[in-house]
Scaffold this motif. Sequence first.
Motif, PDB file in Angstrom:
ATOM      1  N   LEU A  79       1.203   5.213  -2.874  1.00 15.28           N
ATOM      2  CA  LEU A  79       0.907   3.911  -2.272  1.00 15.28           C
ATOM      3  C   LEU A  79       1.767   3.687  -1.030  1.00 15.28           C
ATOM      4  N   LEU A  80       2.998   4.129  -1.072  1.00 14.06           N
ATOM      5  CA  LEU A  80       3.885   4.029   0.088  1.00 14.06           C
ATOM      6  C   LEU A  80       3.339   4.843   1.261  1.00 14.06           C
ATOM      7  N   ALA A  81       2.833   6.028   0.984  1.00  9.50           N
ATOM      8  CA  ALA A  81       2.268   6.873   2.049  1.00  9.50           C
ATOM      9  C   ALA A  81       1.065   6.198   2.702  1.00  9.50           C
ATOM     10  N   VAL A  82       0.200   5.589   1.895  1.00  5.49           N
ATOM     11  CA  VAL A  82      -0.960   4.882   2.448  1.00  5.49           C
ATOM     12  C   VAL A  82      -0.500   3.650   3.228  1.00  5.49           C
ATOM     13  N   THR A  83       0.511   2.971   2.726  1.00 13.78           N
ATOM     14  CA  THR A  83       1.055   1.806   3.426  1.00 13.78           C
ATOM     15  C   THR A  83       1.620   2.224   4.780  1.00 13.78           C
ATOM     16  N   ASP A  84       2.308   3.358   4.825  1.00 17.61           N
ATOM     17  CA  ASP A  84       2.819   3.873   6.099  1.00 17.61           C
ATOM     18  C   ASP A  84       1.678   4.192   7.066  1.00 17.61           C
ATOM     19  N   ASP A  85       0.587   4.758   6.548  1.00 20.54           N
ATOM     20  CA  ASP A  85      -0.582   5.032   7.397  1.00 20.54           C
ATOM     21  C   ASP A  85      -1.181   3.748   7.951  1.00 20.54           C
ATOM     22  N   LEU A  86      -1.301   2.740   7.089  1.00 17.51           N
ATOM     23  CA  LEU A  86      -1.832   1.450   7.550  1.00 17.51           C
ATOM     24  C   LEU A  86      -0.911   0.836   8.598  1.00 17.51           C
ATOM     25  N   HIS A  87       0.394   0.954   8.382  1.00 20.62           N
ATOM     26  CA  HIS A  87       1.356   0.395   9.323  1.00 20.62           C
ATOM     27  C   HIS A  87       1.274   1.102  10.675  1.00 20.62           C
ATOM     28  N   ALA A  88       1.019   2.400  10.661  1.00 14.41           N
ATOM     29  CA  ALA A  88       0.908   3.150  11.913  1.00 14.41           C
ATOM     30  C   ALA A  88      -0.313   2.688  12.713  1.00 14.41           C
ATOM     31  N   GLN A  89      -1.370   2.287  12.011  1.00 17.82           N
ATOM     32  CA  GLN A  89      -2.583   1.829  12.697  1.00 17.82           C
ATOM     33  C   GLN A  89      -2.459   0.400  13.200  1.00 17.82           C
TER      34      GLN A  89
END
Length: 142
Positions: free
Chosen positions: A40-50
Amino acid sequence: MYEPIRTKSVHSTMAGTSDFPHRTREEELDIQLASHLAALLAVTDDLHAQAPSTDLDAAAERLARQVARLRGGRPPARATTTGPTRAAALHRRAHALAGRALVVAASRADTAAAILAAERMDAHAAALATDTSATGTLAATA
């Protein structure tokens, strides 16, 4: 016709005769919960990058703290983005991961992790609802 077994069984059921380490149910649940939260943290980081936001920053920090707690103080690995992905797909993935984490947290009676997972589920469901209503409006006007 029958050849007797001459070596020690790898499936020994007698107490104290096993050569491999066993983990308790709690340890297994800790590992599983830490894995779900790290994903979930990895997906959150991806969302934050976008689309950077303070909400995603705060969520990422809380997730990282929970993963570190479950892993005995070791901080989680933070990956760079995986490439361009639609935000809606990332929100669906994050919602599913948060749901899995919630189930495991409830199973092990980890209130802090359960609350965090439930909050993330709500946030991603709201983001999906907003995205769906925005695309529905665009499709109706097109």
